[in-house]
Design an enzyme around this catalytic site. Structure first.
Site, PDB file in Angstrom:
ATOM      1  CD  GLU A   1      27.807  55.491  80.432  1.00 40.75           C
ATOM      2  OE1 GLU A   1      26.725  54.874  80.332  1.00 40.75           O
ATOM      3  OE2 GLU A   1      28.579  55.333  81.399  1.00 40.75           O
TER       4      GLU A   1
ATOM      5  CD  GLU B   1      29.502  58.032  84.516  1.00 40.81           C
ATOM      6  OE1 GLU B   1      29.240  56.858  84.877  1.00 40.81           O
ATOM      7  OE2 GLU B   1      28.726  58.725  83.846  1.00 40.81           O
TER       8      GLU B   1
END
Length: 506
Positions: free
Chosen positions: A172, A291
């Site tokens: 991320e 995810e």
């Protein structure tokens, strides 16, 4: 309510990569400590791994598990988790404001992965660290011997390399919350250099570059275009993340959010195609959706707790309690991955144990399966093969997320032996049964081998330590095969179905 669908043996989408049914373990909350690892527990093995949890993971037939983060990895020193346990340092984890004892590290995770019959997907720290640290991590894990890092691994009791085949280039990195957050240009350049170095070591390794943390980021989808422009020739996958919730307490709108997932995949697929065309490349970069899950039940409260606590060790965190409504929605997300199997080759439900997870444990006590465990289990065991194109028609509804949302959600997978077909069907209606007819063209001698259903009057019902089988699959009824080779029958309101058909011949 009536709905129809048609499948044809010759109309296929893609091979479903088994890794689309993967999961994720982060050093966060109780995912690792009192999750997979709890020395002294009555069901712990000699290395401290909980065998009751291992049994449940093996029952998922889990093909791959991403580790050790997540936000945790962006300030993590992998060297802290190797060597004698009594010499490992305790560190502050900035991501979740906790203390990390490092009693579990890469070697323990390798041991656990073997016991769980799963493949490792390792994430490296490209937040606070860089290329040389990543190279050392790779050498420690994968080089046979005769060098500093590989010999150190042998000294730690692991003569044979772990031979990790797939590596995540950070986590991320588009997120301002991330330790070591970078611009798309900075990150794209770094990720490309690390990926190139890894493939100088072994050209068969696969690497995953960070895409957007979610499709609501202001930088989406420009982030993907910039990062891929810098790294397209060296990476194999771009990662996407997305979590879902029913904050509005509007079930039909919640179920329609599976369409958001589909849009996300289609959009990034278009970005990939654009960069491929721009570079006149013959390579294909695929999507690693590493995810995804439902996360909303206690999200606000957990955020407030994290901000207020004083660096606890493995505290309960993000321990979502999933209900029947969530199970049906998770099944719909898995259907999207199957139908987009040409783009999505890896996906990881986040996470595996205790933290937004299909498996819950009580420290010193039992482990049990949450409602979302079962759709993942059915898909992982039976959703491998070739995804078939599903053409369907039937009633729809409008909601905030989308218009013309079909009440029927159906995916189909033809197994590699050509002798069985797995169907995953959902009736999204909250109050009306669905008379379904599925025309299976090109197949003869069809028989129903298995039919399991998850349904109930109370969508908020869930499994708990004192009632662990309140929401579980039950034997299904009411389906049959006609003489013409169609599957017909009624799907109750708010229900998920796994149907396995045998095929006599083409």
């Amino acid at each position: 309510m009536r709905a129809k669908a048609t499948l044809n043996r010759e109309f296929t989408i893609s091979t479903v990569d088994k890794r689309v049914y993967g999961s994720f373990l982060e050093h966060m909350g109780r995912a690792v400590y009192t999750g997979i690892y709890e020395p002294g527990h009555a069901k712990a093995d000699k290395d401290g791994f909980r065998t009751d949890v291992l049994d449940m993971v093996r029952d998922l037939d889990m093909p791959i598990v991403r580790y050790p983060g997540g936000n945790f990895v962006s300030a993590y020193h992998w060297e802290d988790g190797i060597g004698p346990r009594d010499q490992r340092p305790t560190r502050l984890d900035l991501a979740w404001r906790t203390r990390e004892t490092n009693q579990v590290g890469i070697n323990e995770f390798a041991d656990w992965s073997k016991l769980a019959n799963t493949e490792m997907m390792l994430a490296m720290n490209l937040g606070s660290r860089g290329l040389n640290d990543a190279r050392n991590f790779l050498e420690y894990c994968n080089h046979p011997g005769g060098t500093y890092w590989s010999d150190l691994r042998a000294k730690h009791g692991y003569k044979n390399p772990h031979n990790v085949r797939i590596w995540c280039l950070g986590n991320e990195m588009d997120g301002p919350w991330q330790v070591g957050h970078k611009s798309a240009a900075e990150y794209g350049h770094l990720a490309n250099e690390v990926s190139k170095a890894f493939k100088y070591f072994d050209k068969t390794l696969e690497t995953v570059v960070c895409g957007s943390s979610n499709d609501k980021m202001k930088s989406y989808p420009e982030w993907e275009a910039t990062v891929l422009d810098a790294s397209y020739d060296s990476v194999d996958y771009i990662s996407l993340h997305k979590y879902f919730g029913n904050e509005e307490n509007d079930t039909l709108n919640y179920y329609a959010k599976a369409i958001e997932l589909d849009r996300y995949i289609v959009t990034i697929g278009g970005v990939i195609d654009y960069i491929k065309a721009k570079k006149r490349s013959k390579r294909d970069v695929k999507i690693c959706f590493d995810e995804w899950n439902v996360w909303y039940h206690d999200r606000k409260e957990d955020g407030e707790r994290i901000a207020s606590w004083d660096w606890p060790e493995a505290p309960p965190l993000l321990e979502e309690l999933y209900n029947l409504e969530d199970a049906i929605f998770v099944a719909s997300l898995i259907n999207v991955f199957i139908r987009r199997s040409d783009r999505v080759k890896i996906a990881c439900m986040a996470q595996l144990v205790n933290v937004i997870a299909p498996i819950l444990t009580k420290a010193g006590g039992p482990a049990w399966r949450q409602s979302i465990y079962y759709p993942l289990q059915f898909a992982s065991k039976y959703g491998r093969g070739t995804a078939l194109t599903v053409s369907s028609s039937g009633p729809t509804y409008d909601c905030e997320v989308a218009q013309d949302v079909p009440y029927l959600d159906l995916s189909a997978v033809l197994h590699d032996d050509g002798k069985t077909i797995a169907l995953f069907a959902i009736n999204r209606s909250l109050d009306e049964a669905m008379d379904l007819s599925v025309d299976l063209q090109g197949f003869k001698g069809l028989k129903i081998v298995q039919h399991h259903v998850m349904t109930g009057e109370d969508l908020k019902a869930r499994n708990a330590v004192e009632n662990q089988e309140r929401i579980v699959p039950r034997p299904g009824t009411g389906l049959s095969i006609t003489d013409e080779g169609a599957l017909i029958g009624a799907l109750p309101a708010k229900s998920y179905h796994f149907i396995l058909l045998s095929v006599a011949s083409a």
